[in-house]
Scaffold this motif. Structure first.
Motif, mmCIF file in Angstrom:
data_model
loop_
_atom_site.group_PDB
_atom_site.id
_atom_site.type_symbol
_atom_site.label_atom_id
_atom_site.label_comp_id
_atom_site.label_asym_id
_atom_site.label_seq_id
_atom_site.Cartn_x
_atom_site.Cartn_y
_atom_site.Cartn_z
ATOM 1 N N ALA A 159 0.831 -1.208 0.000
ATOM 2 C CA ALA A 159 0.000 0.000 0.000
ATOM 3 C C ALA A 159 0.866 1.259 0.000
ATOM 4 O O ALA A 159 0.603 2.205 -0.746
ATOM 5 N N LEU A 160 1.924 1.260 0.813
ATOM 6 C CA LEU A 160 2.755 2.463 0.906
ATOM 7 C C LEU A 160 3.597 2.661 -0.352
ATOM 8 O O LEU A 160 3.795 3.788 -0.810
ATOM 9 N N GLN A 161 4.086 1.564 -0.906
ATOM 10 C CA GLN A 161 4.897 1.694 -2.131
ATOM 11 C C GLN A 161 4.012 2.180 -3.290
ATOM 12 O O GLN A 161 4.460 2.948 -4.131
ATOM 13 N N THR A 162 2.766 1.719 -3.312
ATOM 14 C CA THR A 162 1.835 2.190 -4.345
ATOM 15 C C THR A 162 1.621 3.702 -4.202
ATOM 16 O O THR A 162 1.389 4.404 -5.182
ATOM 17 N N ALA A 163 1.750 4.189 -2.957
ATOM 18 C CA ALA A 163 1.603 5.634 -2.734
ATOM 19 C C ALA A 163 2.923 6.375 -2.965
ATOM 20 O O ALA A 163 3.015 7.573 -2.707
ATOM 21 N N GLY A 164 3.964 5.656 -3.416
ATOM 22 C CA GLY A 164 5.215 6.323 -3.769
ATOM 23 C C GLY A 164 6.287 6.308 -2.699
ATOM 24 O O GLY A 164 7.228 7.097 -2.748
ATOM 25 N N ILE A 165 6.183 5.386 -1.722
ATOM 26 C CA ILE A 165 7.214 5.310 -0.674
ATOM 27 C C ILE A 165 7.952 3.973 -0.816
ATOM 28 O O ILE A 165 7.377 2.916 -0.547
ATOM 29 N N PRO A 166 9.217 3.994 -1.236
ATOM 30 C CA PRO A 166 9.917 2.746 -1.548
ATOM 31 C C PRO A 166 10.244 1.902 -0.323
ATOM 32 O O PRO A 166 10.860 2.385 0.626
ATOM 33 N N GLY A 167 9.838 0.638 -0.334
ATOM 34 C CA GLY A 167 10.107 -0.275 0.771
ATOM 35 C C GLY A 167 11.256 -1.208 0.431
ATOM 36 O O GLY A 167 12.059 -0.930 -0.459
ATOM 37 N N ALA A 168 11.315 -2.345 1.152
ATOM 38 C CA ALA A 168 12.465 -3.241 0.993
ATOM 39 C C ALA A 168 12.060 -4.644 0.564
ATOM 40 O O ALA A 168 12.892 -5.539 0.546
ATOM 41 N N ARG A 169 10.780 -4.859 0.218
ATOM 42 C CA ARG A 169 10.356 -6.223 -0.125
ATOM 43 C C ARG A 169 10.497 -6.488 -1.627
ATOM 44 O O ARG A 169 9.994 -5.728 -2.453
ATOM 45 N N GLU A 170 11.185 -7.610 -1.939
ATOM 46 C CA GLU A 170 11.396 -8.012 -3.345
ATOM 47 C C GLU A 170 10.064 -8.188 -4.060
ATOM 48 O O GLU A 170 9.890 -7.750 -5.196
ATOM 49 N N SER A 171 9.107 -8.876 -3.374
ATOM 50 C CA SER A 171 7.837 -9.199 -4.031
ATOM 51 C C SER A 171 7.074 -7.938 -4.418
ATOM 52 O O SER A 171 6.408 -7.882 -5.447
ATOM 53 N N VAL A 172 7.216 -6.892 -3.595
ATOM 54 C CA VAL A 172 6.508 -5.643 -3.892
ATOM 55 C C VAL A 172 7.178 -4.932 -5.068
ATOM 56 O O VAL A 172 6.518 -4.378 -5.944
ATOM 57 N N TRP A 173 8.526 -4.983 -5.096
ATOM 58 C CA TRP A 173 9.246 -4.380 -6.229
ATOM 59 C C TRP A 173 8.903 -5.101 -7.535
ATOM 60 O O TRP A 173 8.908 -4.500 -8.615
ATOM 61 N N ALA A 174 8.624 -6.408 -7.427
ATOM 62 C CA ALA A 174 8.325 -7.184 -8.640
ATOM 63 C C ALA A 174 6.880 -6.993 -9.112
ATOM 64 O O ALA A 174 6.513 -7.441 -10.193
ATOM 65 N N ASN A 175 6.086 -6.315 -8.297
ATOM 66 C CA ASN A 175 4.673 -6.135 -8.609
ATOM 67 C C ASN A 175 4.465 -4.795 -9.342
ATOM 68 O O ASN A 175 4.591 -3.738 -8.735
ATOM 69 N N PRO A 176 4.172 -4.819 -10.656
ATOM 70 C CA PRO A 176 4.066 -3.558 -11.419
ATOM 71 C C PRO A 176 3.025 -2.607 -10.829
ATOM 72 O O PRO A 176 3.237 -1.393 -10.801
#
Lengths: 270, 425
Positions: B332-349
């Motif tokens: 949810a936070l990465q979708t709002a533009g805050i970069p996290g550390a999870r590989e799976s989230v980075w792999a999710n377009p």
């Protein structure tokens, strides 16, 4: 004998000093009405299209206004309690030559505040007081008691002892002479010391940072909500700083009459 | 006589006060159901976003959460005072792993999370390797990364049609674009503040701060990296660059007065916000340009969460971390533009749709090439940054870099000996 050139020189010196000291305040005030792009652009001076957005942000911020109330509670209470303790103490030190005791109190001003914070925090945390007004008031009194004491010692020493001796002859006790004679005469000094103590409390950052919590946070700590990891909201910060200076200006204006008398009395003592 | 009595009274009063404190100590015992979970956090876009989601967590654990927000340095000072006094009024601690974790671990202030991190649902193996490594000290997981950072090359699309791919190209383009009223390049030049951003230049020249525990800041690679950065900022940058950290450099780019700017990707929101930036729509993003050793930017956990070892609510503190660093919240936070550390989230377009497209690509390239630190990995990071930053300032001022670097190298070698001794004490 004042020659015209001396007068001109004096006027110039006053202007330079006044400009030097007022420039940061003028900058703060101007920046409070600018957007962040305008604040960080040095080519924009005092001519710009003003905005009230920064003040709206200050009012909308859920920390600034409550923190001002906290600062007022802590500042007024700590100053009042400090004056109740320090003014009679200063009279005693001045009249009965207890300068060693006075010097001992001064140690509180010499010791760096940060070195006291660890033991204080430990003790207050054990007592369950961290985050309360009590702990903030006590810690601010640690600064304001010596401040008021040392300003007032000079005042009481400057008062003619004959006045109190006459009061004693008329039947007053030593404390009665203090209360009815010395204290009213020292009112300008008390006002000066109280204003300085209030300002010291109002601006104190370190004690509030460690000893307050989000409900008792004072203004200097709350101001930092405009400074975040990725940047500073200069406009908001300056608007909040402008709002923060208002109570101090009001206190100073109200006490001005006494302040001037007090400062002059201090300057011409002896 | 009266003096004796007053002294006795004084001693009595002191004893009474001490007694009151002791009684107080006994009364401030175990937490109740009303005791709030206290989170000490930095004033960051991540924290603000998480605050909005707090009610969902509070409902889940049945306990209110109180979050205090401070700046990074204040947070550090606050930990140093409070944890020295074994404070129990902090449960979850937001820390900068590369700045503070070694010291906090040495002081034994952080609870060991190694066992808790094995929770299958939490999936510790999903975290990126470099941030995960920075969260582990002496084989123990002490923090969990929540915000990551890499450097990115910000450039002006209206001035630069194609971004430079190498450091040489960057230097040439910056020199070409330097005109009256515009700088080719802007970046941090302040002695200590510039070290983290310079680290990517150092790695891309084949250097590092230390090699096998020894100082490496006077190696030919390090001297070349100092020289390069000094020439780039000294010749194509603004005057007074050696006084510039993030707060000074960023506005210059935001006002449209520079063509290129290298800084953390986490600050991009401040560059595209029209309230702060005059060039938001013309900003382009590129991966860190390649040096002689390739493109080697840092990829670090800028902020992580740990648990205060003295906390009386450690189970709920872990629940908080599990929730805040869990897959759902990070997505949810990465979708709002805050970069996290999870590989799976980075792999999710879908989770990367919050970033400008070019930035998301640059971040992914940088993460792949990333080095897990951006400053010397020592206990006293502040002192180390001062030593390492001295040749950087000399380089920007166009002084003899090699001589200053050799001198700083001696100082850094001595510092490392002292720091190691401290670490082993």
């Amino acid at each position: 004998m004042r020659t015209p050139s001396m007068k001109a020189l004096r006027g110039l010196a006053i202007t330079v000093v006044a400009l030097f000291f007022s420039l940061p305040i003028v900058w703060m005030f101007a920046a409070a009405f600018k957007t962040n792009v305008q604040v960080t652009d040095p080519s924009i001076g005092l001519i710009f299209k003003p905005t009230l957005d920064n003040f709206k942000a200050v009012i909308a911020d859920d920390r600034i206004l409550p923190s001002m109330v906290n600062s007022l509670i802590v500042g007024v209470t700590s100053t009042a309690l400090s004056a109740i303790i320090a003014v009679p103490a200063a009279w005693a030190v001045g009249r009965f030559r207890m300068h060693r005791a006075g010097s001992l109190v001064l140690v509180a001003r010499i010791v760096p505040a940060i070195s006291l914070l660890v033991p204080w925090y430990y003790l207050f945390a054990q007592a369950g007081l961290v985050g309360s007004y009590t702990v903030l008031i006590l810690s601010h009194m640690f600064v304001s008691v010596p401040l008021i004491l040392w300003i007032m010692i000079g005042f009481f020493e400057g008062l003619p002892i004959e006045l109190e001796e006459a009061a004693r002859v008329d039947g007053l006790t030593a404390f009665g002479a203090f209360r009815r004679i010395a204290l009213p005469l020292a009112a300008p000094g008390t006002a000066t010391a109280a204003v300085l103590a209030f300002v010291a409390s109002w601006n104190n950052f370190m004690f509030a940072l460690i000893l307050s919590d989000e409900h008792t946070m004072t203004v200097p700590v709350a101001l930092f909500s405009f400074i975040s990891y990725a940047g500073t909201d200069w406009g908001g910060l300056m608007a909040a700083s402008t709002v923060m200076t208002i109570p101090v200006v009001v206190v100073a204006v109200l006490a001005q009459k006494h302040l001037v008398a007090g400062l002059t009395a201090g300057a011409t003592k002896g | 006589m009266s003096r004796g009595i007053s002294r006795r009274s004084f001693v009595g009063l002191t004893a009474a006060a001490a007694g009151a404190v002791t009684v107080g100590a006994c009364s401030s015992g175990k937490p109740t159901a009303d005791t709030r979970l206290r989170v000490a956090a930095v004033n960051h876009v991540w924290t603000r976003a998480l605050q909005k989601r707090l009610p969902e967590f509070e409902e889940r654990i049945g306990r209110r959460v109180s979050m205090s927000l401070l700046t990074g340095d204040q947070l550090s000072s606050s930990y140093n005072v409070k944890l020295n006094a074994s404070a129990t009024d902090i449960d979850v601690m937001m820390v900068r792993p590369l700045q503070e974790q070694l010291l906090f671990a040495h002081n034994n202030w952080l609870a060991d999370l190694s066992d808790r991190a094995q929770d299958a649902e939490f999936n510790w193996s999903d975290f990126q390797a470099a941030p995960k490594e920075a969260s582990t000290t002496a084989g123990k997981v002490l923090t969990v990364p929540v915000v990551t950072e890499r450097p990115v090359l910000y450039y002006r699309k209206d001035l630069v049609p194609t971004p430079p791919r190498t450091l040489d190209e960057l230097q040439q383009a910056a020199a070409r674009l330097t005109t009256k009223g515009r700088f080719g390049y802007v970046g941090r030049g302040q002695r200590s503040g510039a070290v983290t951003q310079w680290s990517s230049f150092l790695y891309s020249y084949g250097g590092d701060f230390t090699r096998e525990g020894q100082s490496a800041i006077a190696t030919p690679e390090a001297i070349a990296a100092y020289q390069y950065y000094g020439d780039l900022l000294g010749k194509s940058g603004p005057p007074g660059a050696t006084n510039m950290s993030l707060e000074q450099a960023m506005p210059i780019f935001a006002q449209g007065k520079a063509a290129f700017y290298v800084d953390a990707d986490a600050i991009y929101t401040g560059l595209i916000d029209p309230k702060v930036s005059a060039v938001g729509e013309t900003i382009g993003y590129a991966p860190f340009p390649a040096g002689p050793a390739g493109s080697k930017p840092y990829n670090i956990p800028s902020w992580s969460l740990g648990i205060n070892r003295f906390s009386l609510l450690q189970d709920h503190a872990w629940e908080f971390i599990r929730w805040a660093a869990g897959s759902e919240t990070v997505t949810a936070l990465q979708t709002a533009g805050i970069p996290g550390a999870r590989e799976s989230v980075w792999a999710n377009p879908a989770a990367n749709s919050g970033f400008p497209k070019e930035l998301a690509q640059a971040m992914q390239v940088n993460a792949r090439n990333g080095v897990g630190h951006d400053r010397p990995e020592v206990l006293q990071v502040g002192r180390a940054r001062d030593i390492v930053g001295r040749p950087l300032v000399s380089a920007i001022l166009q002084q003899d870099v090699a001589a200053v670097a050799r001198d700083a190298d001696k100082g850094f070698a001595e510092f490392l000996v002292r720091d190691n001794r401290h670490r082993e004490s």
